[in-house]
Design an enzyme around this catalytic site. Sequence first.
Site, PDB file in Angstrom:
ATOM      1  N   GLY A   1       0.728  -1.195  -0.148  1.00 23.84           N
ATOM      2  CA  GLY A   1       0.053   0.150   0.002  1.00 23.84           C
ATOM      3  C   GLY A   1       0.911   1.275  -0.069  1.00 23.84           C
ATOM      4  O   GLY A   1       1.843   1.279   0.470  1.00 23.84           O
TER       5      GLY A   1
ATOM      6  N   VAL B   1      16.931   8.293  -1.136  1.00 26.27           N
ATOM      7  CA  VAL B   1      17.738   7.296  -1.921  1.00 26.27           C
ATOM      8  C   VAL B   1      18.473   7.763  -2.966  1.00 26.27           C
ATOM      9  O   VAL B   1      19.635   7.701  -3.221  1.00 26.27           O
ATOM     10  CB  VAL B   1      16.956   6.067  -2.000  1.00 26.27           C
ATOM     11  CG1 VAL B   1      17.668   4.923  -2.738  1.00 26.27           C
ATOM     12  CG2 VAL B   1      16.194   5.531  -0.830  1.00 26.27           C
TER      13      VAL B   1
ATOM     14  N   ARG C   1       1.487  -5.258  -5.052  1.00 34.17           N
ATOM     15  CA  ARG C   1       1.363  -6.422  -4.336  1.00 34.17           C
ATOM     16  C   ARG C   1       1.652  -7.623  -5.269  1.00 34.17           C
ATOM     17  O   ARG C   1       0.610  -8.104  -5.680  1.00 34.17           O
ATOM     18  CB  ARG C   1       0.223  -6.432  -3.255  1.00 34.17           C
ATOM     19  CG  ARG C   1       0.044  -5.628  -2.442  1.00 34.17           C
ATOM     20  CD  ARG C   1      -0.870  -5.706  -1.366  1.00 34.17           C
ATOM     21  NE  ARG C   1      -1.048  -4.807  -0.182  1.00 34.17           N
ATOM     22  CZ  ARG C   1      -1.842  -3.904  -0.106  1.00 34.17           C
ATOM     23  NH1 ARG C   1      -2.867  -3.948  -0.907  1.00 34.17           N
ATOM     24  NH2 ARG C   1      -1.680  -3.013   0.998  1.00 34.17           N
TER      25      ARG C   1
ATOM     26  N   ASP D   1       5.324  -5.004   5.998  1.00 31.97           N
ATOM     27  CA  ASP D   1       5.717  -6.123   6.150  1.00 31.97           C
ATOM     28  C   ASP D   1       5.988  -7.266   5.133  1.00 31.97           C
ATOM     29  O   ASP D   1       6.629  -7.907   5.057  1.00 31.97           O
ATOM     30  CB  ASP D   1       5.147  -6.571   7.549  1.00 31.97           C
ATOM     31  CG  ASP D   1       3.788  -6.882   7.550  1.00 31.97           C
ATOM     32  OD1 ASP D   1       3.103  -6.232   6.409  1.00 31.97           O
ATOM     33  OD2 ASP D   1       3.188  -7.518   8.602  1.00 31.97           O
TER      34      ASP D   1
ATOM     35  N   THR E   1       4.242   2.680   5.478  1.00 27.33           N
ATOM     36  CA  THR E   1       2.966   2.138   5.541  1.00 27.33           C
ATOM     37  C   THR E   1       2.159   3.181   6.446  1.00 27.33           C
ATOM     38  O   THR E   1       2.638   3.381   7.583  1.00 27.33           O
ATOM     39  CB  THR E   1       2.717   0.628   6.168  1.00 27.33           C
ATOM     40  OG1 THR E   1       1.439   0.554   6.369  1.00 27.33           O
ATOM     41  CG2 THR E   1       3.609   0.396   7.162  1.00 27.33           C
TER      42      THR E   1
ATOM     43  N   ASP F   1      -0.051   2.133   8.496  1.00 27.57           N
ATOM     44  CA  ASP F   1      -0.440   1.415   9.648  1.00 27.57           C
ATOM     45  C   ASP F   1       0.373   1.454  10.889  1.00 27.57           C
ATOM     46  O   ASP F   1      -0.215   1.128  11.946  1.00 27.57           O
ATOM     47  CB  ASP F   1      -0.764  -0.082   9.191  1.00 27.57           C
ATOM     48  CG  ASP F   1      -1.606  -0.255   7.922  1.00 27.57           C
ATOM     49  OD1 ASP F   1      -2.480   0.745   7.643  1.00 27.57           O
ATOM     50  OD2 ASP F   1      -1.487  -1.402   7.379  1.00 27.57           O
TER      51      ASP F   1
ATOM     52  N   ASP G   1       2.482  -0.522  11.768  1.00 28.49           N
ATOM     53  CA  ASP G   1       2.470  -1.871  12.363  1.00 28.49           C
ATOM     54  C   ASP G   1       3.898  -2.406  12.315  1.00 28.49           C
ATOM     55  O   ASP G   1       3.909  -3.818  12.078  1.00 28.49           O
ATOM     56  CB  ASP G   1       1.337  -2.659  11.699  1.00 28.49           C
ATOM     57  CG  ASP G   1       1.432  -2.736  10.438  1.00 28.49           C
ATOM     58  OD1 ASP G   1       2.136  -2.059   9.588  1.00 28.49           O
ATOM     59  OD2 ASP G   1       0.608  -3.666   9.712  1.00 28.49           O
TER      60      ASP G   1
ATOM     61  N   ARG H   1      -5.224  -1.976   8.997  1.00 29.69           N
ATOM     62  CA  ARG H   1      -5.302  -3.542   8.915  1.00 29.69           C
ATOM     63  C   ARG H   1      -5.598  -4.057  10.168  1.00 29.69           C
ATOM     64  O   ARG H   1      -6.577  -3.828  10.777  1.00 29.69           O
ATOM     65  CB  ARG H   1      -4.070  -3.876   8.181  1.00 29.69           C
ATOM     66  CG  ARG H   1      -3.858  -5.247   7.566  1.00 29.69           C
ATOM     67  CD  ARG H   1      -2.755  -5.746   7.014  1.00 29.69           C
ATOM     68  NE  ARG H   1      -2.455  -4.752   5.790  1.00 29.69           N
ATOM     69  CZ  ARG H   1      -2.841  -5.096   4.591  1.00 29.69           C
ATOM     70  NH1 ARG H   1      -3.608  -6.229   4.299  1.00 29.69           N
ATOM     71  NH2 ARG H   1      -2.480  -4.489   3.489  1.00 29.69           N
TER      72      ARG H   1
ATOM     73  N   GLY I   1     -10.408  13.968  20.108  1.00 26.35           N
ATOM     74  CA  GLY I   1     -11.366  13.937  21.118  1.00 26.35           C
ATOM     75  C   GLY I   1     -12.672  12.843  20.961  1.00 26.35           C
ATOM     76  O   GLY I   1     -13.817  13.218  21.478  1.00 26.35           O
ATOM     77  N   ALA I   2     -12.455  11.731  20.657  1.00 23.91           N
ATOM     78  CA  ALA I   2     -13.427  10.670  20.454  1.00 23.91           C
ATOM     79  C   ALA I   2     -13.803  10.302  21.960  1.00 23.91           C
ATOM     80  O   ALA I   2     -12.883  10.084  22.575  1.00 23.91           O
ATOM     81  CB  ALA I   2     -12.755   9.468  19.570  1.00 23.91           C
TER      82      ALA I   2
ATOM     83  N   LYS J   1     -23.318  15.528  26.810  1.00 27.09           N
ATOM     84  CA  LYS J   1     -22.701  15.682  25.604  1.00 27.09           C
ATOM     85  C   LYS J   1     -23.530  15.761  24.357  1.00 27.09           C
ATOM     86  O   LYS J   1     -24.414  15.096  24.294  1.00 27.09           O
ATOM     87  CB  LYS J   1     -21.663  14.539  25.451  1.00 27.09           C
ATOM     88  CG  LYS J   1     -20.534  14.289  26.189  1.00 27.09           C
ATOM     89  CD  LYS J   1     -19.342  13.518  25.745  1.00 27.09           C
ATOM     90  CE  LYS J   1     -18.072  13.657  26.733  1.00 27.09           C
ATOM     91  NZ  LYS J   1     -17.052  13.101  26.355  1.00 27.09           N
TER      92      LYS J   1
HETATM   93  O1  F6P Z   1      -1.542  -1.253   4.602  1.00 23.88           O
HETATM   94  C1  F6P Z   1      -2.090  -0.232   4.255  1.00 23.88           C
HETATM   95  C2  F6P Z   1      -3.564  -0.219   4.012  1.00 23.88           C
HETATM   96  O2  F6P Z   1      -4.138   0.794   3.691  1.00 23.88           O
HETATM   97  C3  F6P Z   1      -4.431  -0.687   5.202  1.00 23.88           C
HETATM   98  O3  F6P Z   1      -4.769  -0.034   6.179  1.00 23.88           O
HETATM   99  C4  F6P Z   1      -5.796  -1.493   4.623  1.00 23.88           C
HETATM  100  O4  F6P Z   1      -6.062  -2.484   5.444  1.00 23.88           O
HETATM  101  C5  F6P Z   1      -5.253  -1.962   3.421  1.00 23.88           C
HETATM  102  O5  F6P Z   1      -3.816  -1.157   3.135  1.00 23.88           O
HETATM  103  C6  F6P Z   1      -5.994  -1.651   2.096  1.00 23.88           C
HETATM  104  O6  F6P Z   1      -5.366  -2.283   1.213  1.00 23.88           O
HETATM  105  P1  F6P Z   1      -5.889  -2.051  -0.541  1.00 23.88           P
HETATM  106  O7  F6P Z   1      -5.660  -0.564  -0.845  1.00 23.88           O
HETATM  107  O8  F6P Z   1      -5.335  -3.093  -1.317  1.00 23.88           O
HETATM  108  O9  F6P Z   1      -7.344  -2.174  -0.123  1.00 23.88           O
END
Ligand code: F6P
Length: 324
Positions: free
Chosen positions: A11, A23, A72, A103, A126, A128, A130, A172, A186-187, A214
Site C-alpha cells: 500500500g 535514496v 502487491r 511487512d 505504511t 498502519d 505496524d 489493517r 477527542g473521540a 454531551k
Molecule cells: O496497509 C495499508 C492499508 O491501507 C491498510 O490500512 C488497509 O487495510 C489496506 O492497506 C487496504 O489495502 P488495499 O488498498 O489493497 O485495499
Amino acid sequence: IKKIGVLTSGGDAPGMNAAIRAVVRTCAYHNIECIGIYRGYQGMIEGDFKEMGPRSVNNIVNKGGTILKSARSKEFMTKEGREKAYQNLVSAGVNALVVIGGDGSFTGAEIFNEEYGFSVMGIPGTIDNDIYGTSHTLGFDTALNTVVECIDKIRDTASSHNRLFFVEVMGRDAGHIALNAGIGAGAEEILIPEEDLGLERLLESLQRSKASGKSSSIVVVAEGEKMGKNVFQLKDYIEEHLPEYDIRVSVLGHMQRGGAPSCFDRVLASRLGVKAVESLIEGKTNFMVGLIADKIVLTPLEQAIKGNSDIDRELLRVSEIMST
Ligand code: F6P
C-alpha cells in the site's frame, strides 16, 4: 556497491516519494548509480527499470503516492518469479536494493536475500505503523493528520444534529491510527483490535456520555477491531439497545492514504533514505532503518516483520481519561 535499485511496494503511503528522492540523491552524493524499479517486485520481474539521477526526483518531496508506483506482486511469492527478478537485476548491474514498504514487502526482501545473498535494506512505509523497530512508519503521521481533519468535520455535523457517529479508520490488524487519531480528535470511544472493550462496556459508556450532557459522540473504530461486528453492525446493535441515539456511519477509506506528506514524514523519509544507502555502502544488509527515540537505527528485517509493534498502554489510559 556500484548500483542500487529502489522500489516501493504494498500500500502506498505519503512520504514514499520523499524517501525515493533521499535514496536517489544519497546515491548521487556517493557516486553510486541508482535505478528506479516500477510497480514494486512486479516491475523487478518484468525488468521495468529507469536510471535515476538527482534531477529525476525534483519536486516530489511534497507529493503523496509514489512516482515509482506500487503493487502487491503474487508472482514474486513464487521461486520462478524471484529467479526472473534476480536475472533482471544482474543484467542491469544492480547489486543492492532499497525496499520501501510494509511487512509483506520486507518478507519478500528477506527471502530474496536468503535465496540469492542479495544486499537488501528496508525503509518502513505504511500508514498502519505496524512495524517493529521504528516508532513511526512513513505515512503514519500524515494519515493521522488527515483522519483528525476528517473527524473534526464530522464533529461539526454530529454536534449540530446531536448525533453519534461511528468512524471507521484504516490500520489493517493494528489500532495505531485509531488510537492516536481518536485521542487527537477527542473521540468518546476508540475500538481497536489490541483491546477488546466489549459491547456491554461500549453501551455503558455511551449511556454515560449521553447522561453527562454531551451533544455529540464520536466512536473511532479500527478496521481490524475484533468485537465480531463490523461498523455497520455496531451501529445496528447500538441503535437497538440505545434507541435515544441518532446514529450515522462514516468509513474514511483510501483518502487516508493520499495527500501531501506532513513535514514530519518528509524529514523522516529523508533521514531514513540517507541511512539506508549509507548502511548498504558500509556493507550492511538485511536490515530495516527506523526511528527510535529520535535516532535512526537498524533492526534486522526478520525482527521488524515478526516483532510486535505494541500499542502504547499509556495512550489507552489517556484516551479513557479524556472521554470522561
Ligand atoms: O496497509 C495499508 C492499508 O491501507 C491498510 O490500512 C488497509 O487495510 C489496506 O492497506 C487496504 O489495502 P488495499 O488498498 O489493497 O485495499
